[in-house]
Design an enzyme around this catalytic site. Structure first.
Site, short mmCIF file in Angstrom:
data_model
loop_
_atom_site.label_atom_id
_atom_site.label_comp_id
_atom_site.label_asym_id
_atom_site.label_seq_id
_atom_site.Cartn_x
_atom_site.Cartn_y
_atom_site.Cartn_z
N HIS A 194 -1.61 -10.69 0.79
CA HIS A 194 -0.42 -11.30 0.21
C HIS A 194 -0.48 -11.30 -1.32
CE1 HIS A 194 1.03 -13.81 3.93
NE2 HIS A 194 1.02 -12.51 4.15
N TYR A 220 7.60 -18.54 1.77
CA TYR A 220 7.19 -19.15 3.03
C TYR A 220 8.33 -19.97 3.65
CZ TYR A 220 2.41 -17.60 2.44
OH TYR A 220 1.28 -16.82 2.31
N GLU A 280 -3.91 -18.13 -2.03
CA GLU A 280 -3.27 -17.13 -2.89
C GLU A 280 -3.17 -17.62 -4.33
OE1 GLU A 280 0.29 -16.55 -0.59
OE2 GLU A 280 -0.95 -15.93 1.12
N GLN A 339 -1.87 -0.21 0.13
CA GLN A 339 -3.18 -0.59 -0.39
C GLN A 339 -4.15 0.59 -0.25
OE1 GLN A 339 -1.52 -2.84 1.82
NE2 GLN A 339 -0.76 -3.86 -0.03
N SER A 371 -8.36 1.66 -1.15
CA SER A 371 -9.68 1.20 -1.58
C SER A 371 -10.09 1.87 -2.88
CB SER A 371 -10.73 1.52 -0.51
OG SER A 371 -10.50 0.77 0.66
N GLY A 393 -14.02 8.64 9.11
CA GLY A 393 -12.81 9.17 8.50
C GLY A 393 -12.62 8.67 7.08
N THR A 396 -14.01 5.36 2.03
CA THR A 396 -13.68 5.05 0.63
C THR A 396 -14.31 3.75 0.12
OG1 THR A 396 -11.52 4.25 1.39
CG2 THR A 396 -11.62 6.48 0.49
N VAL A 435 -10.38 -2.93 7.88
CA VAL A 435 -9.53 -2.04 8.65
C VAL A 435 -8.27 -1.80 7.83
CG1 VAL A 435 -8.52 -3.97 9.95
CG2 VAL A 435 -8.37 -1.66 10.87
N PHE A 436 -7.85 -0.54 7.72
CA PHE A 436 -6.68 -0.22 6.93
C PHE A 436 -5.41 -0.52 7.73
CE2 PHE A 436 -9.50 3.20 4.85
CZ PHE A 436 -10.04 2.26 3.99
#
Length: 396
Positions: free
Chosen positions: A88, A98, A140, A207, A209, A271, A275, A385-386
């Site tokens: 976020h 929110y 956040e 996003q 890495s 895979g 990165t 995990v992407f």
């Protein structure tokens, strides 16, 4: 903590709400985008919306949070929200959003469950929602403060100073702040959000890495993802972005980061999951680390293995490190250490190692299970995990 009057209500209705939460979240997103189409255009990942993974992740997080509250009503389970908070913050989510989510989520709950949503039930689940929302807002807020940014200032212009092909479908982008300011502090394993303007005018965010930091620049790698809209940003970056172009990029975020210390490490990837591991290895090499490091990577074949040379070069710079590579299809002129899927049985996994994993969910499940069987504590196994996190398996 969940109040005593609402605890039994949530506990009693959890099976009903949990059983319908997938339908609820699907209707929630329909309502949200009908009222706010700009959110789908300029904030939410259109690929994840199209394939349903985002609503699955939302459903899973709500159910897991409520389950944790029922199991330990005296403790607000903030720790499980860290990953969501980092995502976020990288997107620039603001506290007032929110309230918008609450409006459409609870309308969706009423639509799906109908008369089962009595005032008592609504009040109990309202408390669950705001416990979760306020925990995320607080997390956040801390992340924005640490990054020196605010929700509306989450991304700033960076200039692409180099683009390096890694494989046929992976490229590294090297970027510097367009205003000449220093790059932000980076912890190995973190990612940045990259915003692009697509031909239809949408501003989509993904996003990636970070693979390194050198000479006042950051680098991140992008794999071209097949299909639309899933691959619309990666295709845009590969086909339209090169040296001299400008991208809007967030400060680094991410909760799966290399911990300081001298203990042994195991870095396992598959895979494009290599990165963050390359970023960790680059940090270890740059800081002269002497700790024991075992790097394990699995890929389809040598031609698909991004950062193959970097892996061996970086491991070679470390005094007590080794690399093990598995290819499903090994080439005659460049065989893998082993052919097939990643298998740890023939590798000396250091006792007491801290493990970091990144790759597809089946890979994560397999390697995590192998590590536990090898004696590594679940609490010492961390995974990235992407995309939406659809793996709700606990680490502890």
């Amino acid at each position: 903590m969940l109040s005593p009057q609402n605890l039994p209500v949530v506990e009693a209705t959890l099976p009903v709400v949990g059983g319908a939460v997938g339908e609820i979240t699907a209707r929630f997103y329909e309502r949200l985008f009908e009222a706010h189409p700009e959110l789908l255009r300029d904030l939410f990942n259109r690929g994840n919306q199209a394939n349903g993974s985002q609503r699955q992740a939302l459903a899973g997080s709500i159910a897991a949070f409520a389950t944790a509250l029922v199991a330990h009503s005296e403790v607000r389970p903030d720790a499980m929200l860290a990953r969501i908070a980092h995502k976020h913050a990288s997107l620039g989510i603001a506290p007032e959003q929110y309230q918008v989510v609450h409006e459409h989520l609870f309308a969706a709950i009423v639509e799906v469950l109908g008369d089962a949503v009595t005032p008592e039930v609504a009040a109990a689940w309202d408390e669950v929602y705001w416990l979760m929302a306020h925990a995320l807002i607080a997390l956040e807020s801390d992340l924005y403060a640490q990054a020196g940014s605010a929700p509306g200032e989450a991304r700033r212009p960076y200039t692409v100073v180099a683009r390096i092909p890694e494989t046929a479908d992976v490229a590294t982008f090297v970027v510097r702040p367009a205003d000449g300011s220093p790059v932000p502090a980076v912890r190995p394993g973190q990612y940045v959000s990259v915003e692009v303007e697509l031909p239809d005018g949408a501003r989509q965010i993904r996003q990636y890495s970070l693979t390194g930091q050198l000479d006042g620049a950051l680098s991140f790698a992008v794999k071209r993802v097949a299909g639309a809209p899933a691959g619309e940003v990666s295709h845009h970056l590969h086909d339209r972005v090169g040296s001299g172009d400008t991208l809007r990029i967030s400060p680094p975020f991410g909760d799966v980061v290399l911990a300081d210390g001298e203990g042994p490490l195991l870095l396992a990837s598959a895979g494009i999951g290599c990165t963050p591991m390359i970023g960790m290895l680059a940090h270890l090499a740059a800081t002269g680390a002497t700790r024991r490091v075992v790097a394990v990577h699995g890929d389809r074949d040598p031609g698909s293995h991004a950062f193959r040379e970097d892996l061996h070069q970086l491991v070679g710079k470390l005094p007590d490190a080794e690399a093990h590579v598995f290819y499903e299809q090994a080439a005659d002129d460049l065989p893998a250490d082993r052919t097939g899927l990643v298998e740890l049985s023939g590798i000396d996994v250091p006792a007491g190692a801290t493990a970091y994993l990144c790759g597809p969910v089946p890979f994560l499940r397999s390697v995590r299970g192998q590590l536990i069987a090898a004696g590594i504590r679940p609490a010492d196994i961390h995974y990235e995990v992407f995309g939406p996190d659809l793996w709700l398996g606990a680490e502890g």
